[in-house]
Design a protein around this motif. Structure first.
Motif, PDB file in Angstrom:
ATOM      1  N   ARG A  12       0.847  -1.192   0.000  1.00 52.32           N
ATOM      2  CA  ARG A  12       0.000   0.000   0.000  1.00 52.32           C
ATOM      3  C   ARG A  12       0.881   1.240   0.000  1.00 52.32           C
ATOM      4  O   ARG A  12       1.896   1.297   0.708  1.00 52.32           O
ATOM      5  N   SER A  38      -4.597   7.506  -2.167  1.00 49.38           N
ATOM      6  CA  SER A  38      -4.114   6.126  -2.108  1.00 49.38           C
ATOM      7  C   SER A  38      -3.580   5.779  -3.491  1.00 49.38           C
ATOM      8  O   SER A  38      -4.346   5.621  -4.445  1.00 49.38           O
ATOM      9  N   VAL A  82       0.382   5.459   0.348  1.00 51.99           N
ATOM     10  CA  VAL A  82      -0.621   6.476   0.661  1.00 51.99           C
ATOM     11  C   VAL A  82       0.048   7.815   0.926  1.00 51.99           C
ATOM     12  O   VAL A  82       1.227   7.896   1.273  1.00 51.99           O
ATOM     13  N   ARG A 121      -8.220   1.544  -1.013  1.00 51.84           N
ATOM     14  CA  ARG A 121      -8.527   2.962  -0.890  1.00 51.84           C
ATOM     15  C   ARG A 121      -9.342   3.202   0.370  1.00 51.84           C
ATOM     16  O   ARG A 121     -10.089   2.345   0.814  1.00 51.84           O
TER      17      ARG A 121
END
Length: 221
Positions: A67, A96, A69, A101
């Motif tokens: 991930r 994101s 962000v 998200r």
């Protein structure tokens, strides 16, 4: 008592790359006075303390992160998890780039201030409310909690000023980085990234986060 280590709740891929040089282990039968002495010594400043992890280039971070962000820290509170000090961070997310998200992010990272005691895992970033950052995160551990990829390597602070556009900076204090194969070597920054305009940085990350056909991610140490 059972052995205690700050790595017990790390994502498994992170544990494989961490050294034990900044962790104390206590077990049954240890002399109580010796334990107290070791604890006191552990509180003294140690300029050579470092955590050894694999070096991640920017492209490696983008590919290996589960991930990516962009957000701002809104809350930091300490807590005990099985006798270990952890800090719970909340972020409001602006974007994101990779992975799930959402509007918020919650991280649980080892270290922090708790009832007059301070503990820190060398190389683990510390966030304060109001600070903006770009984060490259691992998959969650057994509790569903992610860590920055490569510890501080997965954290880029966003710095804004009235005279210029927002820029990103990376601080690698407390880390000893190694390339495979090879001996560990310490560095303080990744020069090509330092001070890069945020817009340019994010544009580059969006491109790098798209894996090339046949590319296999490394272990996200």
């Amino acid at each position: 008592m059972d052995a205690i280590t700050a790595f017990d709740y790390a994502p498994s891929s992170v544990c494989r790359s961490l050294t034990n040089e900044n962790v104390l282990f206590f077990s049954q039968g240890d002399n109580p006075m010796a334990i107290i002495l070791l604890f006191c010594l552990s509180l003294l400043p140690s300029p050579v303390a470092a955590t050894t992890v694999q070096r991640f280039a920017l492209s490696d971070l983008a590919i290996n992160a589960e991930r990516i962000v962009v957000g701002i820290c809104t809350e930091a509170t300490t807590q005990l998890l099985d006798g270990q000090i952890y800090t719970r961070y909340l972020f409001d997310l602006d974007e994101s780039i990779k992975g799930p998200r959402g509007s918020q992010l919650e991280l649980h990272l080892p270290g922090g201030h708790f009832q007059g005691v301070f503990n820190r895992l060398a190389g683990m970033p510390i966030f304060r409310p109001g600070e903006e950052a770009v984060l490259f995160l691992t998959a969650g551990n057994e509790f569903g909690h992610a860590w920055p990829v490569g510890l501080a390597q997965g954290h880029f602070a966003i710095v804004r000023s009235d005279s210029s556009s927002a820029r990103v900076f990376q601080a690698l204090d407390g880390l000893s980085l190694y390339d495979r194969p090879g001996a560990a070597k310490k560095i303080n920054s990744i020069d090509p990234v330092q001070g890069m305009p945020l817009d340019s940085f994010l544009s580059q990350i969006r491109t790098l986060a798209q894996p090339e056909p046949g590319t296999e991610p490394q272990d996200a140490h």
